[in-house]
Design a protein around this motif. Structure first.
Motif, short mmCIF file in Angstrom:
data_model
loop_
_atom_site.label_atom_id
_atom_site.label_comp_id
_atom_site.label_asym_id
_atom_site.label_seq_id
_atom_site.Cartn_x
_atom_site.Cartn_y
_atom_site.Cartn_z
N LEU A 9 0.83 -1.20 0.00
CA LEU A 9 0.00 0.00 0.00
C LEU A 9 0.87 1.26 0.00
CD1 LEU A 9 -3.03 -0.10 -0.01
CD2 LEU A 9 -3.03 0.31 2.42
N ILE A 10 2.00 1.21 0.74
CA ILE A 10 2.87 2.38 0.77
C ILE A 10 3.52 2.58 -0.60
CG2 ILE A 10 4.94 3.36 1.84
CD1 ILE A 10 4.15 2.15 4.41
N PHE A 37 2.18 1.78 -3.38
CA PHE A 37 1.07 2.33 -4.15
C PHE A 37 0.95 3.83 -3.88
CE2 PHE A 37 -3.83 2.45 -3.74
CZ PHE A 37 -3.96 3.07 -4.96
N ILE A 65 -4.56 5.61 -11.66
CA ILE A 65 -4.67 5.32 -10.25
C ILE A 65 -5.67 4.21 -9.94
CG2 ILE A 65 -5.41 6.35 -8.08
CD1 ILE A 65 -3.96 8.87 -9.41
N PRO A 66 -6.88 4.27 -10.51
CA PRO A 66 -7.78 3.13 -10.26
C PRO A 66 -7.19 1.83 -10.77
CG PRO A 66 -8.99 4.95 -11.19
CD PRO A 66 -7.54 5.30 -11.28
N ALA A 87 -5.23 0.51 -8.19
CA ALA A 87 -6.05 0.05 -7.08
C ALA A 87 -6.47 -1.40 -7.27
CB ALA A 87 -7.28 0.93 -6.93
N GLY A 134 -4.86 -3.99 -5.39
CA GLY A 134 -5.41 -4.33 -4.08
C GLY A 134 -6.10 -5.69 -4.10
N TYR A 165 -4.56 -8.66 -2.53
CA TYR A 165 -4.90 -8.94 -1.13
C TYR A 165 -5.88 -10.10 -1.04
CZ TYR A 165 -6.40 -8.02 3.67
OH TYR A 165 -6.69 -8.13 4.98
N GLY A 207 -3.90 -12.69 0.81
CA GLY A 207 -4.32 -12.44 2.19
C GLY A 207 -3.41 -11.51 2.95
N LEU A 264 -0.83 -7.68 2.46
CA LEU A 264 -0.32 -6.64 1.58
C LEU A 264 1.15 -6.36 1.83
CD1 LEU A 264 -3.12 -3.98 1.17
CD2 LEU A 264 -2.09 -5.39 -0.55
N MET A 265 1.75 -7.10 2.78
CA MET A 265 3.20 -6.93 2.96
C MET A 265 3.90 -7.66 1.82
SD MET A 265 3.13 -5.12 5.58
CE MET A 265 4.68 -4.98 6.43
N GLN A 293 -1.13 -5.85 9.42
CA GLN A 293 -0.38 -6.22 8.21
C GLN A 293 -0.74 -5.36 7.02
OE1 GLN A 293 -2.86 -7.92 9.36
NE2 GLN A 293 -3.97 -9.10 7.85
N TYR A 313 1.73 3.95 7.29
CA TYR A 313 1.04 4.38 6.07
C TYR A 313 0.50 5.80 6.20
CZ TYR A 313 -2.16 4.17 2.13
OH TYR A 313 -2.83 4.42 0.97
N PHE A 322 -7.94 9.85 -1.59
CA PHE A 322 -8.21 8.59 -2.28
C PHE A 322 -7.35 7.46 -1.73
CE2 PHE A 322 -7.50 5.60 -5.80
CZ PHE A 322 -8.80 5.21 -5.99
N LEU A 323 -6.07 7.79 -1.47
CA LEU A 323 -5.17 6.78 -0.90
C LEU A 323 -5.69 6.28 0.44
CD1 LEU A 323 -1.64 8.19 -1.60
CD2 LEU A 323 -2.54 6.01 -2.28
N ILE A 342 -9.93 -1.55 2.08
CA ILE A 342 -9.25 -2.85 2.10
C ILE A 342 -9.26 -3.41 3.52
CG2 ILE A 342 -7.01 -3.98 1.82
CD1 ILE A 342 -6.47 -2.22 -0.52
#
Lengths: 66, 285, 222, 153
Positions: free
Chosen positions: B88-89, B91, B128-129, B132, B135, B138, B142, B144-145, C8, C29, C212-213, C220
């Protein structure tokens, strides 16, 4: 201008490896090292370039005037 | 920890080298001799030796700060990737890159830079979408690391080969593709607006930007390989990245630049397909 | 006391600021997003606007647009309030608080360009403004559905696996944030960034992307 | 194929279609969402419960709670609110007496009956009220700026 950028280059050029060495030695957390690198690596790049760039004084213009 | 510093220098070096290889391959496909593969490296050095000042019309502080921020975020991105941090970061950093692209164009006051900046907002709407949808990884793994995802791949085989994750890989591929030079979606630096948002950044500032872009290319390619193939030793990683880049070079060499709104529509359609696929896969599973 | 149930996704909690039931918190984050919003707010405060160059085509003439002092101060005020709303929005730990701040970001975005005397920009700002108004419907609707179906508004409670949020609430939340300044707005939003005043206009893009982020992370985790 | 893409981008790039496209997406999401998951279940264990007491003399405005007393208020994080349950006296003693002796006099806006909702608004969720006001202030500032500029011209 050049004096300042040179000082910044030396400073940031020292901080970047110093933070990495300190983090490797365990003196500071990894997150501190990353913060230092995120701040000072770009400054190092820019200040290095600014230090060795051509001087702003009278230069060698390939063509002058219209 | 010292290895990270070395990785950083390596990323700059490899990124610039890969940009050069990219140019060379495009040129050969178009039956031109092309510049040497070291060209981008020489390019950056040449820019850094040039006389440099800040344009009078620019928003002075921002003009300089945006270059620094551009390099800074990708240094952070490289760290997140290497330590197997949160996807996520990564992203987020991609999105922050869109912001710096926008700021790059806005800060100079040049009309060409402004056009580039506006196109960057337009393309943000679709890129951007698209990201997404990653995601959706995930859902499969299971977590996102990045370290967990590579562990999952070590146990279950590369995500690229699993049918469920393939659309996500395609979406991510389009993302990385839209960030390499000369790509069909690269409307922000199209040549009809000179160099788009980079137009007014010359000399040292451009050299700084090239450094940032080199780290960006390294991080995005390495992220693609790590996410969809798995954790590899460095030499294999570099080869895999090069192969991914070469496929992109073929696409870049053979496709024309799309018009701004069409680029958005095509990317939006890709998102549409991926989203529909994810929903169907989610219902079936 | 405060345990982020799913570390996580965004990492462990580093710090928090309690305001009653509304607790602001920093995870790795949200800290990244916060620092970025802070940087660009500082840029908006410190840097002078650029002088936009207009070329008269067909000749050598060009002229630069100077922003009047008064308009610049107003734009700066709006950009700073937008930055503050963004900083709060990316760190908040409460879904209703988040939707409120998103609505505020939407309004501030229009405020940044409201003072520009350019018919094209204002036309687009008008459309974008209507969109931001409509966007509040799915946005607050999502918060209301979440409150009704889960009985709470605190994100940490909602993030626990025991609490399930209906898909419609998630979808409405995303489309609401998008309406306040994202994807389908690209036509109007891209056009309003033609307005002069770089560090302030940039804030439009910064705020909507950061929100948005944050919403991606929220849905999620839910 | 290219024709279709051109047509779609022509519709999307026109800012006059913007609101329509967005409204269409919202409606589509609501319909699909309700079809996927309907009916939505109401969680009985609400953090901020609301009950209407028709027999109260403060009827539509009665927000519950005991004026000048301590009320048991549900809160997500009670440890952040040491004075929770004490801020119940929005009625002045006089208006409290009026509301108790008469049937509807207490419902005038002057008496401003306090209670649970105010507790929630000002004690547990105080920041929300600040942000709501901030939104209004921002909107007023914009209106003020545009108004004064028009007058100056």
């Amino acid at each position: 201008m050049t004096g300042k950028t040179k000082a910044l280059m030396v400073l940031s050029g020292l901080i970047c490896p110093a933070s990495a060495i300190l983090a490797a030695a365990g003196a500071i957390d990894a997150i501190v090292m990353v913060a230092a690198l995120v701040i000072f690596f770009p400054l190092f790049v820019i200040s290095t370039f600014l230090t060795w760039k051509a001087s702003d004084h009278e230069g060698d213009y390939p063509f002058i005037g219209y | 920890m010292i290895s990270f510093l070395l990785y950083l220098l390596l990323a700059v070096f490899i990124g610039l080298l890969y940009h050069g290889i990219h140019r060379k391959v495009i040129a050969r496909i178009q039956t031109r001799p092309g510049p040497p593969v070291w060209q981008e490296f020489l390019h950056t050095l040449k820019f850094s030796f040039k006389q440099t000042w800040i344009p009078m019309t620019a928003s002075q502080l921002m003009f300089v700060a945006i270059v620094v921020i551009m390099i800074a975020i990708w240094v952070g991105g490289l760290y997140v990737l290497l330590t197997g941090g949160s996807l996520l970061i990564l992203f987020a950093i991609f999105l922050l890159h869109k912001i710096t692209e926008h700021g790059l164009g806005l800060s100079s006051g040049s009309p060409y830079g402004k056009f580039g900046a506006i196109r960057s907002v337009i393309s943000a709407a679709s890129e951007i979408p698209l990201f997404a949808t990653v995601g959706a990884i995930y859902m499969v793994t299971g977590s996102l690391m990045i370290s967990d995802i590579t562990a999952y791949e070590a146990a279950n085989g590369p995500l690229l080969l699993s049918v469920i994750a393939l659309p996500m890989a395609i979406a991510m591929y389009v993302i990385v593709l839209s960030k390499v030079p000369y790509n069909p979606f690269g409307i922000i630096e199209a040549k009809e607006i000179v160099s788009g948002n980079k137009t007014e950044h010359f000399g040292v500032w451009r050299a700084g930007l090239e450094t940032g872009f080199a780290i960006k290319t390294f991080v995005l390619l390495a992220a693609f390989v790590t996410l969809f193939i798995g954790a590899l030793p460095l030499w294999l990683l570099l080869i895999a990245m090069l192969i991914v880049l070469l496929t992109m070079s073929f696409i870049c060499a053979l496709t024309p630049m799309l018009s701004p709104y069409d680029a958005v529509t095509i990317q939006a359609l890709i998102i549409g397909f991926v989203v529909v696929y994810v929903v169907i896969a989610g219902v079936i599973l | 006391m405060y345990n982020l149930p799913s570390p996580q996704i965004e990492g462990e909690i580093l710090a928090y600021i309690p305001f009653g039931d509304i607790v602001y918190y920093f995870s790795p984050y949200t800290l990244v997003l916060f620092i970025f919003a802070l940087t660009f707010t500082a840029l908006a405060i410190l840097s002078r606007p650029e002088k936009q160059v207009d070329i008269a085509f067909g000749g050598d003439a060009y002229y630069t647009k100077e922003i009047p002092e008064k308009q610049m101060r107003f734009q700066r005020f709006m950009a700073i309030s937008c930055g503050l709303a963004t900083m709060a929005g990316v760190t908040t730990g409460d879904i209703f608080n988040f939707t409120l701040l998103t609505a505020m970001v939407g309004i501030c975005n229009i405020g940044i360009v409201a003072s520009v005397k350019n018919k094209h920009v204002l036309d687009n700002a008008y459309e974008y403004g209507i969109l931001a108004m409509i966007g509040t419907l799915p946005l607050f609707g999502a918060a209301a559905i979440i409150l009704a179906t889960t009985g709470t508004l605190s994100l940490w409670e909602i993030f626990t696996p025991a609490v399930s949020v209906p898909v419609i609430a998630k979808a409405l939340l995303v489309i609401g944030v998008i309406g306040e300044g994202m994807a389908p707005v690209y036509v109007a939003k891209a056009e309003i960034t033609r307005a002069p005043g770089a560090p302030y206009v940039l804030m439009i893009h910064v705020s909507s992307l950061l929100m948005f982020l944050r919403v991606v992370e929220i849905i999620i985790s839910m | 194929m290219t024709g279709i893409i051109r047509r779609i981008s022509r519709i999307l790039q026109n800012h006059n279609n913007l609101v329509g496209v967005y409204a269409f997406v919202v409606i589509a999401i609501i319909i699909v969402g309700l079809l996927l998951q309907s009916p939505l279940t109401y969680d009985q264990d609400q953090l901020y419960p609301k009950s209407i007491d028709k027999n109260s003399s403060l009827d539509p405005y009665d927000r519950g709670g005991v004026p000048f007393g301590q009320t048991n208020v549900v809160s997500q994080y009670p440890e952040n609110e040491p004075y929770l349950g004490y801020v119940t006296a929005y009625l002045t003693p006089v208006s409290l007496w009026i509301s108790e002796t008469t049937r509807f006099m207490g419902t005038t806006i002057v008496s401003h009956p306090g209670g649970i909702i105010d507790e929630i608004l000002y004690n547990t969720r105080g920041l929300d009220t600040i942000i709501e006001t901030a939104i209004l202030f921002v909107a007023f500032t914009m209106a003020m700026f545009l108004f004064t500029r028009r007058r100056e011209e």
